[in-house]
Design a protein around this motif. Structure first.
Motif, PDB file in Angstrom:
ATOM      1  N   PRO A   1      20.162 -16.338 -11.088  1.00 16.15           N
ATOM      2  CA  PRO A   1      19.456 -18.187 -12.250  1.00 16.15           C
ATOM      3  C   PRO A   1      20.013 -17.918 -13.833  1.00 16.15           C
ATOM      4  CG  PRO A   1      18.430 -16.465 -11.004  1.00 16.15           C
ATOM      5  CD  PRO A   1      19.793 -15.785 -10.458  1.00 16.15           C
ATOM      6  N   ILE A   2      21.531 -17.365 -14.003  1.00 19.71           N
ATOM      7  CA  ILE A   2      21.533 -17.609 -15.202  1.00 19.71           C
ATOM      8  C   ILE A   2      23.139 -18.111 -15.108  1.00 19.71           C
ATOM      9  CG2 ILE A   2      20.387 -16.067 -16.916  1.00 19.71           C
ATOM     10  CD1 ILE A   2      23.235 -14.331 -16.737  1.00 19.71           C
ATOM     11  N   THR A   3      23.944 -18.197 -14.436  1.00 20.48           N
ATOM     12  CA  THR A   3      25.284 -19.289 -14.639  1.00 20.48           C
ATOM     13  C   THR A   3      24.176 -19.989 -13.089  1.00 20.48           C
ATOM     14  OG1 THR A   3      24.875 -17.409 -12.360  1.00 20.48           O
ATOM     15  CG2 THR A   3      26.951 -16.913 -14.306  1.00 20.48           C
ATOM     16  N   CYS A   4      23.426 -20.819 -12.424  1.00 19.93           N
ATOM     17  CA  CYS A   4      22.939 -21.567 -11.870  1.00 19.93           C
ATOM     18  C   CYS A   4      21.949 -22.622 -12.023  1.00 19.93           C
ATOM     19  CB  CYS A   4      23.096 -21.268 -10.202  1.00 19.93           C
ATOM     20  SG  CYS A   4      23.823 -20.078  -9.763  1.00 19.93           S
ATOM     21  N   SER A   5      22.339 -24.293 -12.563  1.00 17.06           N
ATOM     22  CA  SER A   5      20.718 -24.160 -12.801  1.00 17.06           C
ATOM     23  C   SER A   5      20.038 -24.409 -12.273  1.00 17.06           C
ATOM     24  CB  SER A   5      21.174 -25.720 -13.225  1.00 17.06           C
ATOM     25  OG  SER A   5      21.464 -26.080 -11.990  1.00 17.06           O
ATOM     26  N   SER A   6      18.766 -25.473 -12.766  1.00 13.91           N
ATOM     27  CA  SER A   6      18.016 -24.965 -12.205  1.00 13.91           C
ATOM     28  C   SER A   6      17.510 -25.793 -10.659  1.00 13.91           C
ATOM     29  CB  SER A   6      16.222 -25.629 -12.381  1.00 13.91           C
ATOM     30  OG  SER A   6      16.487 -26.679 -13.237  1.00 13.91           O
ATOM     31  N   GLU A   7      18.463 -27.460 -10.993  1.00 15.12           N
ATOM     32  CA  GLU A   7      18.600 -28.091  -9.776  1.00 15.12           C
ATOM     33  C   GLU A   7      19.391 -27.433  -9.012  1.00 15.12           C
ATOM     34  OE1 GLU A   7      18.788 -28.857 -12.648  1.00 15.12           O
ATOM     35  OE2 GLU A   7      17.750 -29.889 -13.338  1.00 15.12           O
ATOM     36  N   LEU A   8      20.602 -26.546  -9.070  1.00 11.40           N
ATOM     37  CA  LEU A   8      21.601 -25.669  -8.382  1.00 11.40           C
ATOM     38  C   LEU A   8      21.312 -24.807  -7.216  1.00 11.40           C
ATOM     39  CD1 LEU A   8      24.561 -25.454  -6.671  1.00 11.40           C
ATOM     40  CD2 LEU A   8      24.694 -23.971  -8.831  1.00 11.40           C
ATOM     41  N   LEU A   9      19.572 -24.054  -7.370  1.00 11.15           N
ATOM     42  CA  LEU A   9      19.365 -23.661  -7.570  1.00 11.15           C
ATOM     43  C   LEU A   9      18.204 -23.470  -6.413  1.00 11.15           C
ATOM     44  CD1 LEU A   9      18.328 -21.031 -10.006  1.00 11.15           C
ATOM     45  CD2 LEU A   9      19.477 -20.309  -8.279  1.00 11.15           C
ATOM     46  N   GLN A  10      17.349 -25.055  -6.740  1.00 16.10           N
ATOM     47  CA  GLN A  10      16.976 -25.808  -5.829  1.00 16.10           C
ATOM     48  C   GLN A  10      17.007 -26.677  -4.226  1.00 16.10           C
ATOM     49  OE1 GLN A  10      14.569 -28.449  -9.052  1.00 16.10           O
ATOM     50  NE2 GLN A  10      12.424 -27.307  -7.908  1.00 16.10           N
ATOM     51  N   SER A  11      19.047 -26.838  -4.918  1.00 16.09           N
ATOM     52  CA  SER A  11      19.452 -27.449  -3.753  1.00 16.09           C
ATOM     53  C   SER A  11      19.625 -26.704  -2.926  1.00 16.09           C
ATOM     54  CB  SER A  11      20.415 -28.230  -4.385  1.00 16.09           C
ATOM     55  OG  SER A  11      19.968 -29.611  -4.918  1.00 16.09           O
ATOM     56  N   SER A  12      20.274 -25.112  -3.488  1.00 18.04           N
ATOM     57  CA  SER A  12      20.790 -24.309  -2.153  1.00 18.04           C
ATOM     58  C   SER A  12      19.293 -23.508  -1.430  1.00 18.04           C
ATOM     59  CB  SER A  12      20.845 -22.778  -2.887  1.00 18.04           C
ATOM     60  OG  SER A  12      21.413 -22.939  -4.219  1.00 18.04           O
ATOM     61  N   ALA A  13      18.466 -23.865  -1.872  1.00 19.67           N
ATOM     62  CA  ALA A  13      17.321 -23.995  -0.882  1.00 19.67           C
ATOM     63  C   ALA A  13      17.366 -24.188   0.049  1.00 19.67           C
ATOM     64  CB  ALA A  13      16.112 -23.363  -1.901  1.00 19.67           C
ATOM     65  N   GLN A  14      16.895 -25.742  -0.230  1.00 23.13           N
ATOM     66  CA  GLN A  14      16.698 -26.802   1.124  1.00 23.13           C
ATOM     67  C   GLN A  14      17.925 -27.098   1.451  1.00 23.13           C
ATOM     68  OE1 GLN A  14      16.928 -30.224  -1.816  1.00 23.13           O
ATOM     69  NE2 GLN A  14      15.188 -29.914  -2.827  1.00 23.13           N
ATOM     70  N   ILE A  15      19.549 -26.731   1.501  1.00 20.96           N
ATOM     71  CA  ILE A  15      20.796 -26.394   2.511  1.00 20.96           C
ATOM     72  C   ILE A  15      19.924 -25.187   3.167  1.00 20.96           C
ATOM     73  CG2 ILE A  15      23.427 -26.348   2.196  1.00 20.96           C
ATOM     74  CD1 ILE A  15      23.540 -26.937  -0.817  1.00 20.96           C
ATOM     75  N   ALA A  16      19.440 -24.490   2.659  1.00 24.95           N
ATOM     76  CA  ALA A  16      19.397 -23.067   3.775  1.00 24.95           C
ATOM     77  C   ALA A  16      18.705 -23.572   4.507  1.00 24.95           C
ATOM     78  CB  ALA A  16      19.077 -22.421   2.747  1.00 24.95           C
ATOM     79  N   ASN A  17      17.890 -24.343   3.875  1.00 18.85           N
ATOM     80  CA  ASN A  17      16.414 -24.374   5.441  1.00 18.85           C
ATOM     81  C   ASN A  17      17.130 -25.651   6.597  1.00 18.85           C
ATOM     82  OD1 ASN A  17      14.377 -22.839   4.135  1.00 18.85           O
ATOM     83  ND2 ASN A  17      13.652 -25.201   2.660  1.00 18.85           N
ATOM     84  N   LYS A  18      17.966 -26.457   5.322  1.00 18.16           N
ATOM     85  CA  LYS A  18      18.850 -27.262   6.823  1.00 18.16           C
ATOM     86  C   LYS A  18      19.629 -26.985   7.786  1.00 18.16           C
ATOM     87  CE  LYS A  18      21.819 -30.024   5.051  1.00 18.16           C
ATOM     88  NZ  LYS A  18      22.472 -31.398   3.744  1.00 18.16           N
ATOM     89  N   LEU A  19      19.844 -25.840   7.041  1.00 14.40           N
ATOM     90  CA  LEU A  19      21.450 -24.866   7.696  1.00 14.40           C
ATOM     91  C   LEU A  19      20.359 -22.856   9.335  1.00 14.40           C
ATOM     92  CD1 LEU A  19      24.744 -25.219   6.103  1.00 14.40           C
ATOM     93  CD2 LEU A  19      23.946 -26.543   7.265  1.00 14.40           C
ATOM     94  N   ASN A  20      19.014 -23.767   8.487  1.00 13.29           N
ATOM     95  CA  ASN A  20      18.383 -21.992   8.737  1.00 13.29           C
ATOM     96  C   ASN A  20      19.283 -20.579   8.625  1.00 13.29           C
ATOM     97  OD1 ASN A  20      16.582 -20.662   9.550  1.00 13.29           O
ATOM     98  ND2 ASN A  20      17.716 -20.759  12.544  1.00 13.29           N
ATOM     99  N   CYS A  21      20.029 -20.596   7.369  1.00 10.19           N
ATOM    100  CA  CYS A  21      20.503 -19.167   7.267  1.00 10.19           C
ATOM    101  C   CYS A  21      19.834 -18.561   5.911  1.00 10.19           C
ATOM    102  CB  CYS A  21      22.255 -19.936   6.246  1.00 10.19           C
ATOM    103  SG  CYS A  21      22.288 -21.435   5.113  1.00 10.19           S
ATOM    104  N   LYS A  22      20.781 -17.850   5.510  1.00  8.92           N
ATOM    105  CA  LYS A  22      20.037 -16.565   4.615  1.00  8.92           C
ATOM    106  C   LYS A  22      20.994 -17.628   3.272  1.00  8.92           C
ATOM    107  CE  LYS A  22      18.526 -12.953   7.051  1.00  8.92           C
ATOM    108  NZ  LYS A  22      16.466 -12.193   6.284  1.00  8.92           N
ATOM    109  N   ILE A  23      20.005 -16.825   2.026  1.00  8.57           N
ATOM    110  CA  ILE A  23      20.465 -17.000   0.272  1.00  8.57           C
ATOM    111  C   ILE A  23      20.646 -16.198  -0.071  1.00  8.57           C
ATOM    112  CG2 ILE A  23      19.428 -18.134  -1.947  1.00  8.57           C
ATOM    113  CD1 ILE A  23      17.424 -19.797  -0.264  1.00  8.57           C
ATOM    114  N   HIS A  24      21.859 -15.637  -0.852  1.00  8.33           N
ATOM    115  CA  HIS A  24      22.633 -14.605  -1.459  1.00  8.33           C
ATOM    116  C   HIS A  24      22.000 -14.764  -2.828  1.00  8.33           C
ATOM    117  CE1 HIS A  24      25.389 -10.598  -1.113  1.00  8.33           C
ATOM    118  NE2 HIS A  24      24.340 -10.401  -1.861  1.00  8.33           N
ATOM    119  N   LEU A  25      21.940 -13.943  -4.142  1.00  6.35           N
ATOM    120  CA  LEU A  25      22.148 -14.352  -5.084  1.00  6.35           C
ATOM    121  C   LEU A  25      21.756 -13.046  -6.089  1.00  6.35           C
ATOM    122  CD1 LEU A  25      19.828 -16.298  -6.921  1.00  6.35           C
ATOM    123  CD2 LEU A  25      18.818 -14.312  -5.051  1.00  6.35           C
ATOM    124  N   HIS A  26      22.686 -12.982  -7.029  1.00  4.51           N
ATOM    125  CA  HIS A  26      21.762 -11.495  -8.104  1.00  4.51           C
ATOM    126  C   HIS A  26      20.672 -11.966  -8.280  1.00  4.51           C
ATOM    127  CE1 HIS A  26      26.660 -11.471  -7.681  1.00  4.51           C
ATOM    128  NE2 HIS A  26      26.967 -10.490  -8.011  1.00  4.51           N
TER     129      HIS A  26
END
Ligand SMILES: [Zn+2]
Length: 424
Positions: A182-207
């Protein structure tokens, strides 16, 4: 391919020891009971050996094995900015492959049968997984530091990698979306990541909440604690595997539990980089989070052995809480096996018919495992990587009597030495 393991002392789901034979057909455990007399292409005499589920290392940057011992005894942010990032800029596809092979080799030799990795040049890591017979969940680590142009490129690469490699090597490779933190990624990148993971039905990994500085930065920017901030973005879900979670409040732990988030606890890396305090494991467990263990990269550990992680996990909690009863050996063992498998979405981590055949055999006669009053205690508090004799991943014998069968270990070490010399 079929394998029959005869006369092993198996560690059961409940952590008890029992005499057991195991029949593996294809990549799956088909039978586990005493007295199996089936024909199999390969027979392993496991008398005098302990049979365990292989370990899942749920937070690693395997290519960083090239940087082992390159920068020690430094605070995290200084360590990253002054030592790690400048060298990482010099790493290319070839060096990442060499580093990943070295890391995978070390993991196999210490009983790890699956791992999760987040880094750059991820095609090289995927190739290393493919070349070695390992199992893994891989994600391209995305960083935008608030730069819109960079964000688009990062998201594109993250999605491309996740699409291209998911399910490869007959399912040994799975992929995830990996926004760095959350400090090296913008809120937009975080939100888009969640959307892509939903679309691809995969996990999300972050620090997440690795240091106090990270907590302060996010509170300053958003007026929210990190977990509340992620929740406000709609980011939290059972897809999320959050590494570290050291600076987490009791309320944040409850929220992580409610959202079904899995935790990768990295006690050795946290202590080495002086994260301070200790991740609130009892609260996270109480909240219902799946707990697993990770080594983090070899530059901040400096080992990839899950034996060290299990022991450190238990000891750190006892020490920090003044409570010798907290995180018992059995719990640390469960984090490293079935907790890890669950966090990675892998149907393994137990010696049970129907589970994937990711198994390891330890030398029960080793001097450091005598006497055997309590096998789980011996495995968590006394065993080390050198006790691992055989490793089976996806139903294939990958290491036999400490000799790696799936690749040439000497060549891997030689290549890693060459690449490390070039970049450091
Ligand atoms: Zn990390």
């Amino acid at each position: 391919m079929s394998i029959l393991i005869k006369d092993a002392t198996a560690i059961t789901r409940e952590g008890k020891a029992k005499k057991c034979d195991v029949l593996i057909e294809g990549n799956t455990i088909s039978r586990a009971s005493p007295g199996i007399n089936a024909s199999a292409e390969h027979k392993i005499n496991a008398s005098g050996k302990l049979l365990l589920p292989g370990f899942a290392n749920t937070h690693a940057h395997t290519a960083m094995s090239l940087l082992r011992g390159y920068a020690d005894d430094m605070e995290l942010h200084k360590w990253l900015k002054e030592r790690i990032w400048p060298v990482e800029k010099k790493m290319n596809a070839q060096s990442v492959h060499a580093g990943a092979m070295l890391g995978i080799c070390e993991m196999i030799k210490s009983g790890t049968t699956s791992f999760s990795d987040m880094y750059f040049q991820m095609d090289s890591v995927a190739k290393a997984v493919s070349d070695s017979g390992m199992r893994s969940m891989l994600g391209y680590g995305m960083v935008d530091l608030g730069d819109e142009g960079k964000r688009e490129k990062e998201l594109k690469e993250g999605e491309r990698f996740a699409r291209e490699w998911n399910g490869k090597e007959e399912g040994r490779i799975s992929t995830c979306i990996a926004p760095h933190s959350p400090i090296t990624c913008s809120s937009e990148l975080l939100q888009s990541s969640a959307q892509i993971a939903n679309k691809l039905n995969c996990k999300i990994h972050l620090h997440l909440s690795e240091t106090r500085e990270e907590l302060f930065q996010i509170m300053q920017k958003t007026n929210k604690r990190p977990v509340d901030y992620l929740d406000s973005l709609g980011f939290l879900s059972p897809r999320v595997l959050a590494a570290h979670c050291v600076w987490i409040s009791a309320q944040e732990a409850v929220l992580l539990g409610k959202k079904g988030v899995s935790i990768s606890h990295c006690p050795v890396s946290n202590m080495k980089l002086a994260g301070g305090g200790a991740a609130p494991l009892p609260e996270l467990m109480g909240a219902g989070c799946t707990i697993s263990l990770g080594t983090d990269g070899a530059a901040s550990n400096n080992s990839l052995s899950m034996f060290e992680e299990m022991k450190s996990c238990s000891l750190l909690q006892k020490h920090a809480r003044w409570d010798a009863e907290v995180i018992k050996a059995q719990e640390a063992f469960a984090f490293a096996t079935k907790g890890g498998a669950k966090a990675l979405g892998i149907n393994a981590g137990e010696i049970t018919p129907g589970k994937l055949a990711d198994l390891i055999l330890l030398d029960a006669k080793a001097v450091n495992l005598q006497p055997a009053h309590n096998l789980i205690s011996n495995i968590v508090y006394s065993a080390h990587a050198g006790n691992v004799m055989d490793v089976i991943i996806d139903g294939k014998l990958i290491m036999q009597e400490r000799k790696i069968l799936s690749f040439d270990e000497e060549k891997v070490i030689e290549k890693a030495e060459n690449e490390a010399e070039k970049i450091c």
